[in-house]
Design an enzyme around this catalytic site. Sequence first.
Site, PDB file in Angstrom:
ATOM      1  N   CYS A  64       0.836  -1.209   0.000  1.00 23.83           N
ATOM      2  CA  CYS A  64       0.000   0.000   0.000  1.00 23.83           C
ATOM      3  C   CYS A  64       0.871   1.259   0.000  1.00 23.83           C
ATOM      4  O   CYS A  64       2.088   1.196   0.176  1.00 23.83           O
ATOM      5  CB  CYS A  64      -0.930  -0.012   1.207  1.00 23.83           C
ATOM      6  SG  CYS A  64      -0.046   0.157   2.779  1.00 23.83           S
ATOM      7  N   ALA A  67       3.093   1.723   2.926  1.00 24.58           N
ATOM      8  CA  ALA A  67       4.302   0.885   2.835  1.00 24.58           C
ATOM      9  C   ALA A  67       5.340   1.562   1.939  1.00 24.58           C
ATOM     10  O   ALA A  67       6.543   1.514   2.220  1.00 24.58           O
ATOM     11  CB  ALA A  67       3.952  -0.500   2.297  1.00 24.58           C
ATOM     12  N   ARG A  98      12.490  -4.916   5.970  1.00 27.00           N
ATOM     13  CA  ARG A  98      13.273  -4.571   4.777  1.00 27.00           C
ATOM     14  C   ARG A  98      14.776  -4.725   4.983  1.00 27.00           C
ATOM     15  O   ARG A  98      15.550  -4.612   4.061  1.00 27.00           O
ATOM     16  CB  ARG A  98      12.968  -3.133   4.339  1.00 27.00           C
ATOM     17  CG  ARG A  98      11.551  -2.927   3.844  1.00 27.00           C
ATOM     18  CD  ARG A  98      11.468  -2.972   2.332  1.00 27.00           C
ATOM     19  NE  ARG A  98      12.200  -1.876   1.722  1.00 27.00           N
ATOM     20  CZ  ARG A  98      12.497  -1.836   0.426  1.00 27.00           C
ATOM     21  NH1 ARG A  98      12.154  -2.803  -0.372  1.00 27.00           N
ATOM     22  NH2 ARG A  98      13.155  -0.801  -0.066  1.00 27.00           N
ATOM     23  N   HIS A 197       5.612   6.149  -2.673  1.00 24.38           N
ATOM     24  CA  HIS A 197       6.964   6.649  -3.003  1.00 24.38           C
ATOM     25  C   HIS A 197       6.867   8.104  -3.468  1.00 24.38           C
ATOM     26  O   HIS A 197       7.648   8.958  -3.056  1.00 24.38           O
ATOM     27  CB  HIS A 197       7.602   5.847  -4.143  1.00 24.38           C
ATOM     28  CG  HIS A 197       7.688   4.372  -3.894  1.00 24.38           C
ATOM     29  ND1 HIS A 197       7.522   3.445  -4.896  1.00 24.38           N
ATOM     30  CD2 HIS A 197       7.912   3.669  -2.764  1.00 24.38           C
ATOM     31  CE1 HIS A 197       7.658   2.226  -4.387  1.00 24.38           C
ATOM     32  NE2 HIS A 197       7.882   2.337  -3.101  1.00 24.38           N
TER      33      HIS A 197
HETATM   34  S1  SF4 Z   1      -1.250  -1.719   5.972  1.00 27.76           S
HETATM   35 FE1  SF4 Z   1      -2.299  -0.067   7.108  1.00 27.76          FE
HETATM   36  S2  SF4 Z   1      -2.048   1.737   5.806  1.00 27.76           S
HETATM   37 FE2  SF4 Z   1      -1.622  -0.060   4.484  1.00 27.76          FE
HETATM   38  S3  SF4 Z   1      -3.622  -0.586   3.499  1.00 27.76           S
HETATM   39 FE3  SF4 Z   1      -3.454  -1.812   5.404  1.00 27.76          FE
HETATM   40  S4  SF4 Z   1      -4.522  -0.527   6.953  1.00 27.76           S
HETATM   41 FE4  SF4 Z   1      -4.035   0.819   5.248  1.00 27.76          FE
END
Ligand code: SF4
Length: 488
Positions: A64, A67, A98, A197
């Site tokens: 996402c 991330a 990572r 990014h």
């Molecule tokens: S990891 Fe957290 S920020 Fe990323 S899609 Fe899931 S809920 Fe949303």
Amino acid sequence: MGEETLEAQQKQVIEEVLSAYPAKAAKNRAKHIGVDSPEGVKGSCDTTKSNKQSVPGVMSERGCAYAGSKGVVWGPIKDMIHISHGPIGCGQYSRGGRRNYYIGTTGVDTFVTMNFSTDFNEKDIVFGGDKKLKKALEEIDELFPLNNGISVQSECPIGLIGDDIQSVAKIHKKETGHQTVAVSCEGFRGVSQSLGHHIANDMIRDHVMPDNSYKKDFESTPYDVSIIGDYNIGGDAWATRILLEEIGLRVIAQWSGDASYKEMAIAPKSKLNLLHCYRSMNYISRHMEQEFGIPWMEYNFFGPSNTTESLRKIAAFFDEKVQKKTEEVIAKYTKMTDEVIAKYKPLLEGKKVMLYVGGLRPRHVIGAYEDLGMEVIGTGYEFAHGDDYKRTKEDLKRSTLIYDDVNEYELGQFVKKMRPDLVAAGVKEKYVFQKMGLPFRQMHSWDYSGPYHGYDAFAVFAKDMDLAMNSPVWNHTKAPWEKEEIGA
Ligand code: SF4
């Protein structure tokens, strides 16, 4: 096998895999999958659809936007504290995975492997978390006085409830004089980690670049370069830095593996920006070119052939002194890498690899496998854009299967039908294929190994591939095509 026959076979495989879908889904996915070759006038690398929403219901392997911002770009800046704003899970499950190596005393002057979170609960979702964030920022400054700034990384709920993190950060900065950057990188933004990014690059542009506090005492040399888009996974940026310094350059900043805030701020003093991960940091490289007139150059330090080619390209930007040193460095390391090839090529020659990684490695590592006599028969990206696929064509040696945002079903079927000797992809795929009896390497964080950048690291890469494929453990398990009908 002739190229035409190979291409026809690969197209047949695609047809078979797509035939399991309903017509609409098959039509959609067909735009993301194809075949290309170096000779292909207009192949999949020119036409594939990318950076599009994944089909609902399939098991996409993407990450996402949060991330992309916290996990990739901001997280490795070691002397800043990056607070995951929202419920605890996003930060906890993305922590440390990572393997961004850094030098420092964790919890005192560096913080990369720690997890800072506002730990939202129901009350915060209902009544808002601004006050909680403000308190967390104050606590951070009290408990960790040597931090050189804080970034606030928004998780999904923050965007949904509309917390004004920009104001909280602005007020904290004003009250303390301490750099505080709010990054609105909620996971639901965009279609993958790629937008994260971009958002992260934009925040660095707006908040770090204009900070002149470290620039005034900076003494320039004609050989100052910055490494952009190397996250020091398993020590990659260190391996890169050693090589660049050996050819006579001075690395003034590493973005953002083992980076300090100061390094981020002085990067506009570089004479040349050296860009490794194009996808995640082309934005800031273009900005520094437009704003400060700093040229940027892509390079590839995977495998000796790519490293040598890139070093010569970098040296050509500088004077004869650097060019002479570069040839000396190449000669010195060629002897060593020839020995690595002599040892491992007989063990690996002719082995076939299928790749599925993020936004750079699906093309950059092809040459490293080829240096060992291996062949990449399929490659694809989780979050590439059209320009990444266009760049991929240059690295293909023969007809290759190309897949964008490939899902679990498709990749499993491609692997069954193409029968590679090695799958090199991410942690979500790792155990699926290992349980299928297939050698696997995790190519996001080097499977607890590395570094893989530069000449020295090629020995590590070659050893890892040999261990993965030639381990006796595979004598005790069978690949699917050894025990069932192909394509079943
Ligand atoms: S990891 Fe957290 S920020 Fe990323 S899609 Fe899931 S809920 Fe949303």
